[in-house]
Scaffold this active site. Structure first.
Site, PDB file in Angstrom:
ATOM      1  N   ASP A  51      -1.541  -6.139  -1.810  1.00  0.00           N
ATOM      2  CA  ASP A  51      -2.547  -5.630  -0.884  1.00  0.00           C
ATOM      3  C   ASP A  51      -2.099  -5.810   0.555  1.00  0.00           C
ATOM      4  OD1 ASP A  51      -4.255  -4.957  -2.974  1.00  0.00           O
ATOM      5  OD2 ASP A  51      -5.268  -6.908  -2.943  1.00  0.00           O
ATOM      6  N   TYR A 108       2.121 -16.239  -8.649  1.00  0.00           N
ATOM      7  CA  TYR A 108       1.596 -16.147  -7.289  1.00  0.00           C
ATOM      8  C   TYR A 108       1.235 -17.543  -6.799  1.00  0.00           C
ATOM      9  CZ  TYR A 108       0.952 -11.035  -7.426  1.00  0.00           C
ATOM     10  OH  TYR A 108       1.147  -9.672  -7.473  1.00  0.00           O
TER      11      TYR A 108
END
Length: 269
Positions: A51, A108
């Site tokens: 994003d 992540y």
């Protein structure tokens, strides 16, 4: 011949990895730079999407080229690329492996600081809550490994064939002073906004506004919360991508204020 490019980038100035008509993406910058050096148009296929504002300390894309180059391509590309995008390795591949579809594992890391620090502004998320209930956050985080359907933590479930994710690791780490936190999660795949939605709810557990049982109810019933609490993008890093035929260690991260995953700087909560 197909090549895998091992890269990293700071996402602060970009609208995400992918090319957008409404903002500058990392993919667009790379395609422009590679075309400038190779003198041919190129089409990059990334290992996934990030994003706007999200970083990647490890990312891969593949590129097909008909002719080899007779110069140091790695040096030339890094010279023309902006400082917030780096190419670490260019790897010739046999056959036609796919940077996105062949990835078997992704990790992540999400960084938080609980005190105002201007030097962490673009690399970590400020969360002014110095007295988080880390024990409750740990308890809620352990539940993530017990469930596989993350429909309740997907921003756009209708856009996915399914929302099944097999999480293999999930945990919180803190520095010695407790002012910096790191959330680490690994899975075979993730659905859109999943990690930031999970972190947002775990922070509510830590602040006492959401119980562990309420957190689990989203996982058990698959019902999304009435209001999404999406954690800010600047704390999130794609930190590891693994393939059956390629498992490279991540290079030094862009968040220099933090230490690497295996360093004793971070202690498990």
């Amino acid at each position: 011949m197909r090549y895998f490019f091992h890269i990293g980038y700071s996402g602060t100035n970009y609208s995400g990895w992918q090319r957008h008509p409404y903002g500058l993406g990392v993919q667009q910058v790379l395609e422009t730079s590679i075309k400038q050096v190779l003198k041919v148009p190129v089409n990059l296929v990334g290992c996934g999407r990030t994003d706007a504002g999200v970083h990647a300390s490890q990312f891969f894309f593949h590129l097909d080229l008909e002719q080899e180059w007779a110069y140091d391509l790695l040096f030339r590309l890094n010279k023309v690329l902006p400082p917030d995008i780096a190419i670490f390795d260019i790897i010739p591949m046999e056959g036609l492996p796919h940077a996105r579809f062949d990835a078997t594992h992704r990790s992540y890391d999400y960084f938080i600081h609980t005190y105002k620090d201007p030097f962490l502004n673009d690399s970590s998320t400020l969360y002014l809550e110095p007295n988080l209930h880390l024990d409750k956050m740990k308890e809620a985080t352990a539940l993530l490994l017990k469930y596989t359907d993350y429909r309740a933590f997907c921003k756009t479930p209708a856009q996915h064939d399914n929302t099944i994710c097999h999480i293999t690791e999930a945990g919180w780490f803190a520095d010695a002073q407790g002012g910096k936190l790191r959330f680490h999660i690994s899975a075979n795949r993730f659905v859109r906004r999943m990690i930031r939605l999970v972190v947002g709810k775990l922070l509510k557990v830590g602040s006492g506004t959401l119980s562990v049982a309420e957190f689990e109810s989203y996982l058990a019933t698959l019902q999304p919360p009435d209001a999404f609490s999406v954690a800010h993008p600047q704390g999130l890093y794609l930190s590891k991508v693994t393939y059956p035929y390629l498992d490279l260690p991540a290079k030094a991260g862009f968040a220099t204020a933090f230490q690497s995953q295996g360093c004793s700087y971070w202690q498990a909560v």
